[in-house]
Design a protein around this motif. Structure first.
Motif, PDB file in Angstrom:
ATOM      1  N   PRO A 206       0.817  -1.225   0.000  1.00 30.58           N
ATOM      2  CA  PRO A 206       0.000   0.000   0.000  1.00 30.58           C
ATOM      3  C   PRO A 206       0.849   1.273   0.000  1.00 30.58           C
ATOM      4  CG  PRO A 206      -0.881  -1.564   1.589  1.00 30.58           C
ATOM      5  CD  PRO A 206       0.429  -2.132   1.093  1.00 30.58           C
ATOM      6  N   ASP A 207       1.981   1.255   0.693  1.00 28.95           N
ATOM      7  CA  ASP A 207       2.849   2.434   0.731  1.00 28.95           C
ATOM      8  C   ASP A 207       3.431   2.740  -0.644  1.00 28.95           C
ATOM      9  OD1 ASP A 207       2.393   2.888   3.403  1.00 28.95           O
ATOM     10  OD2 ASP A 207       4.205   1.827   4.059  1.00 28.95           O
ATOM     11  N   LYS A 208       3.900   1.716  -1.344  1.00 25.21           N
ATOM     12  CA  LYS A 208       4.452   1.917  -2.697  1.00 25.21           C
ATOM     13  C   LYS A 208       3.367   2.425  -3.642  1.00 25.21           C
ATOM     14  CE  LYS A 208       8.377  -1.213  -3.133  1.00 25.21           C
ATOM     15  NZ  LYS A 208       8.876  -2.372  -3.905  1.00 25.21           N
ATOM     16  N   LEU A 209       2.173   1.885  -3.520  1.00 28.58           N
ATOM     17  CA  LEU A 209       1.067   2.321  -4.378  1.00 28.58           C
ATOM     18  C   LEU A 209       0.730   3.782  -4.121  1.00 28.58           C
ATOM     19  CD1 LEU A 209      -0.948   1.482  -6.538  1.00 28.58           C
ATOM     20  CD2 LEU A 209      -2.491   0.764  -4.706  1.00 28.58           C
ATOM     21  N   ARG A 210       0.713   4.178  -2.847  1.00 28.58           N
ATOM     22  CA  ARG A 210       0.408   5.574  -2.502  1.00 28.58           C
ATOM     23  C   ARG A 210       1.503   6.508  -3.020  1.00 28.58           C
ATOM     24  NH1 ARG A 210      -2.794   9.492  -2.472  1.00 28.58           N
ATOM     25  NH2 ARG A 210      -2.449  11.017  -0.858  1.00 28.58           N
ATOM     26  N   VAL A 211       2.752   6.125  -2.851  1.00 31.33           N
ATOM     27  CA  VAL A 211       3.862   6.945  -3.354  1.00 31.33           C
ATOM     28  C   VAL A 211       3.757   7.072  -4.871  1.00 31.33           C
ATOM     29  CG1 VAL A 211       6.373   7.038  -3.668  1.00 31.33           C
ATOM     30  CG2 VAL A 211       5.410   6.474  -1.434  1.00 31.33           C
ATOM     31  N   GLN A 212       3.420   5.989  -5.540  1.00 38.14           N
ATOM     32  CA  GLN A 212       3.269   6.008  -6.995  1.00 38.14           C
ATOM     33  C   GLN A 212       2.157   6.970  -7.413  1.00 38.14           C
ATOM     34  OE1 GLN A 212       1.751   2.490  -9.306  1.00 38.14           O
ATOM     35  NE2 GLN A 212       3.968   2.147  -9.514  1.00 38.14           N
ATOM     36  N   GLU A 213       1.018   6.930  -6.718  1.00 39.44           N
ATOM     37  CA  GLU A 213      -0.088   7.837  -7.021  1.00 39.44           C
ATOM     38  C   GLU A 213       0.320   9.297  -6.819  1.00 39.44           C
ATOM     39  OE1 GLU A 213      -3.229   6.520  -4.455  1.00 39.44           O
ATOM     40  OE2 GLU A 213      -3.635   4.727  -5.637  1.00 39.44           O
ATOM     41  N   LEU A 214       1.022   9.566  -5.723  1.00 40.07           N
ATOM     42  CA  LEU A 214       1.481  10.935  -5.457  1.00 40.07           C
ATOM     43  C   LEU A 214       2.481  11.405  -6.511  1.00 40.07           C
ATOM     44  CD1 LEU A 214       1.883  10.794  -1.576  1.00 40.07           C
ATOM     45  CD2 LEU A 214       0.115  11.998  -2.882  1.00 40.07           C
ATOM     46  N   ALA A 215       3.357  10.519  -6.955  1.00 35.22           N
ATOM     47  CA  ALA A 215       4.338  10.879  -7.986  1.00 35.22           C
ATOM     48  C   ALA A 215       3.639  11.230  -9.300  1.00 35.22           C
ATOM     49  CB  ALA A 215       5.331   9.743  -8.188  1.00 35.22           C
ATOM     50  N   TYR A 216       2.603  10.468  -9.657  1.00 29.89           N
ATOM     51  CA  TYR A 216       1.851  10.787 -10.877  1.00 29.89           C
ATOM     52  C   TYR A 216       1.152  12.140 -10.745  1.00 29.89           C
ATOM     53  CZ  TYR A 216       2.606   6.188 -12.991  1.00 29.89           C
ATOM     54  OH  TYR A 216       3.167   5.082 -13.551  1.00 29.89           O
ATOM     55  N   GLN A 217       0.615  12.433  -9.552  1.00 28.07           N
ATOM     56  CA  GLN A 217      -0.021  13.735  -9.335  1.00 28.07           C
ATOM     57  C   GLN A 217       1.002  14.863  -9.427  1.00 28.07           C
ATOM     58  OE1 GLN A 217      -2.196  13.657  -5.635  1.00 28.07           O
ATOM     59  NE2 GLN A 217      -3.477  11.934  -6.288  1.00 28.07           N
ATOM     60  N   LEU A 218       2.191  14.639  -8.875  1.00 31.89           N
ATOM     61  CA  LEU A 218       3.257  15.637  -8.985  1.00 31.89           C
ATOM     62  C   LEU A 218       3.644  15.893 -10.437  1.00 31.89           C
ATOM     63  CD1 LEU A 218       5.659  14.680  -6.057  1.00 31.89           C
ATOM     64  CD2 LEU A 218       4.388  16.815  -6.317  1.00 31.89           C
ATOM     65  N   ASP A 219       3.686  14.823 -11.227  1.00 31.81           N
ATOM     66  CA  ASP A 219       4.046  14.981 -12.629  1.00 31.81           C
ATOM     67  C   ASP A 219       2.983  15.773 -13.392  1.00 31.81           C
ATOM     68  OD1 ASP A 219       5.931  14.522 -14.720  1.00 31.81           O
ATOM     69  OD2 ASP A 219       4.544  13.037 -15.564  1.00 31.81           O
ATOM     70  N   GLU A 220       1.711  15.544 -13.080  1.00 32.78           N
ATOM     71  CA  GLU A 220       0.641  16.326 -13.711  1.00 32.78           C
ATOM     72  C   GLU A 220       0.744  17.798 -13.318  1.00 32.78           C
ATOM     73  OE1 GLU A 220      -3.314  14.789 -13.205  1.00 32.78           O
ATOM     74  OE2 GLU A 220      -2.648  12.743 -13.576  1.00 32.78           O
TER      75      GLU A 220
END
Length: 121
Positions: free
Chosen positions: A42-56
């Motif tokens: 779950p932590d890796k998934l959350r970090v991945q989601e946040l990284a995609y939001q940062l990229d947007e």
């Protein structure tokens, strides 16, 4: 004729040596996303989601900055033209209404670009 070296129409910033911090974020975000694969926790998934939001967000900031810079460059070119006009020998034929009609749209563009740039802060 007045001294024409009082202003410069060319930017003093060399784009090859000054890269926007926003542009440098893209590879860092990509590396962060790579670190989260496989997204098996779950932590890796959350970090991945946040990284995609940062990229947007990075893309939005980059686009707004580029648009603002384009507008500011157009305004600069327009003001340069007005300065050349005012430096000419036929200054007596330029009336204040004419100068105002030249400067008013440039002022609106400049204000709009400045407001967009301030909105990013």
């Amino acid at each position: 004729m007045p001294n024409t070296t009082a202003y410069s129409e060319q930017s003093t910033i060399n784009p090859a040596t000054h890269v926007l911090a926003v542009s440098r974020q893209s590879p860092l975000i990509a590396e962060l996303i790579e670190l989260t694969f496989p997204a098996d926790t779950p932590d890796k998934l959350r970090v991945q989601e946040l990284a995609y939001q940062l990229d947007e967000l990075r893309g939005s900031i980059h686009g707004a900055t580029a648009d603002g810079c384009d507008t500011l460059l157009r305004v600069s070119a327009g003001l340069g033209a007005v300065l050349r006009l005012l430096e000419g020998d036929d200054i007596a034929c330029v009336d204040s209404l004419g100068v105002h009609s030249l400067l008013a749209p440039l002022k609106r563009q400049l204000d709009s670009a400045a407001n967009r740039m301030q909105g990013m802060i």
